[in-house]
Design a protein around this motif. Sequence first.
Motif, mmCIF file in Angstrom:
data_model
loop_
_atom_site.group_PDB
_atom_site.id
_atom_site.type_symbol
_atom_site.label_atom_id
_atom_site.label_comp_id
_atom_site.label_asym_id
_atom_site.label_seq_id
_atom_site.Cartn_x
_atom_site.Cartn_y
_atom_site.Cartn_z
ATOM 1 N N ASP A 285 0.827 -1.220 0.000
ATOM 2 C CA ASP A 285 0.000 0.000 0.000
ATOM 3 C C ASP A 285 0.856 1.263 0.000
ATOM 4 O O ASP A 285 0.530 2.247 0.672
ATOM 5 C CB ASP A 285 -0.936 0.019 1.220
ATOM 6 N N CYS A 286 1.925 1.240 -0.744
ATOM 7 C CA CYS A 286 2.849 2.373 -0.777
ATOM 8 C C CYS A 286 2.635 3.235 -2.016
ATOM 9 O O CYS A 286 1.786 2.939 -2.864
ATOM 10 C CB CYS A 286 4.297 1.874 -0.722
ATOM 11 N N LYS A 287 3.414 4.320 -2.123
ATOM 12 C CA LYS A 287 3.434 5.173 -3.307
ATOM 13 C C LYS A 287 4.879 5.344 -3.748
ATOM 14 O O LYS A 287 5.760 5.551 -2.915
ATOM 15 C CB LYS A 287 2.826 6.546 -3.025
ATOM 16 N N VAL A 288 5.105 5.289 -5.070
ATOM 17 C CA VAL A 288 6.419 5.515 -5.655
ATOM 18 C C VAL A 288 6.302 6.762 -6.519
ATOM 19 O O VAL A 288 5.567 6.769 -7.517
ATOM 20 C CB VAL A 288 6.875 4.300 -6.487
ATOM 21 N N THR A 289 7.001 7.835 -6.135
ATOM 22 C CA THR A 289 6.830 9.125 -6.794
ATOM 23 C C THR A 289 8.191 9.755 -7.085
ATOM 24 O O THR A 289 9.226 9.229 -6.723
ATOM 25 C CB THR A 289 6.011 10.078 -5.902
ATOM 26 N N GLY A 290 8.146 10.922 -7.752
ATOM 27 C CA GLY A 290 9.371 11.687 -7.944
ATOM 28 C C GLY A 290 9.694 11.946 -9.394
ATOM 29 O O GLY A 290 8.814 12.072 -10.243
ATOM 30 N N SER A 291 11.004 12.020 -9.667
ATOM 31 C CA SER A 291 11.487 12.357 -11.000
ATOM 32 C C SER A 291 12.343 11.225 -11.537
ATOM 33 O O SER A 291 12.821 10.381 -10.789
ATOM 34 C CB SER A 291 12.331 13.634 -10.929
ATOM 35 N N GLY A 292 12.538 11.225 -12.869
ATOM 36 C CA GLY A 292 13.510 10.318 -13.464
ATOM 37 C C GLY A 292 12.966 8.972 -13.863
ATOM 38 O O GLY A 292 11.756 8.748 -13.917
ATOM 39 N N GLN A 293 13.876 8.049 -14.138
ATOM 40 C CA GLN A 293 13.570 6.671 -14.499
ATOM 41 C C GLN A 293 14.446 5.767 -13.639
ATOM 42 O O GLN A 293 15.575 5.432 -14.005
ATOM 43 C CB GLN A 293 13.832 6.433 -15.985
#
Length: 364
Positions: A262-270
């Motif tokens: 139940d997490c979130k993976v966010t941000g910039s890039g690859q």
Amino acid sequence: MSLHGSNGFSMTNLEAHNQSTQHERFTEWLHEVQSRAKLGPQLESVDQITPALEIEGNFTIIVDQEGNGDFVTVQAAIDAVATLNSQRVTIHIRAGIYLEKVVIPKAKPYITLQGEGSMDTVLEWNDTASNVDLQGNLLSTYHSATVAVESIGFVARNLTFKNSAPPPPNGAFGRQAAAIRISGDMAAFHGCRFLGAQDTLYDHKGRHYFQDCYIEGSIDFIFGDGLSQYRACELHAISHQGAFTAQKRKTPSDNSGFSFVDCKVTGSGQLYLGRAWGLFARVVFAFTYMEDVVDPRGWSNWDDAARDMSIFFGQYNCFGPGSAQARRVSWAHELSFVEAQPFLSLAFVDGEQWVDRHFLHLEP
């Protein structure tokens, strides 16, 4: 037409053999985790295992950098805790930015650090692996951490662990900068932030549980050989390449791995979801939302194809633009419910024995 090697396998048969071996190893691991899942219900209470891990402590110390508490620094409060204490001690840290390195030694178990909000109580330092100590020795990643937890039964609530060293440029050496290193067993974190760049959260060893936490970094920023579950946490990338995780399981008998639920993976890039730091690395993401910041291949074998048969990286019911399976590496797993179930519960970290459900606001 197939190509043949000296072992007599065609490439097609070799691939089938490798897949079969990998499946057998996964099945062994799955049975191991499922067997642990059966332990919790047999325990009537946490007191049967470690009575001193009860959350209601018997002693509270106030840290206030303005001088209106028992101590003005966190380390001074820790130093005041009795060696080999057998009861939980809560160190209440009032709002402020505390510029200090903190070590919780092995001989001081059952310590809780209680902040006044993760945006308000901050423990901060700026060491990197290439810095030197007073004797002129390189710190290394291990000693770069702003906070080092070496004791068992550690708890942190509602505060920030920060390493303010700037993000390293591409190819930089010795710029690892941990916000925290967790080397003690049975550590739990609730409502905390972990801020850094390369190697933010050193999940070194032991069983650990994280809930409602925010973890920010650039390269391999959750890494180590811990057996850890991250629930309802956000992993936020501030770089354009690297990996969210680097798990270091080294041998088949090493009981470690990371589970994200139940997490979130966010941000910039690859970024890769994970890189195989260890030959037998294990990471699973389940019910996790992924922004379009995940490299479509998903995972990295650390440029060592021999690891493809021994590492285990998997997803279950993840969603969002970064979760698509179409271009994932061939040796990654999309789990069935039966395969994923053991990684979804506290049993993954033997948590029924030591994680206090009421304290962490878990559903029964």
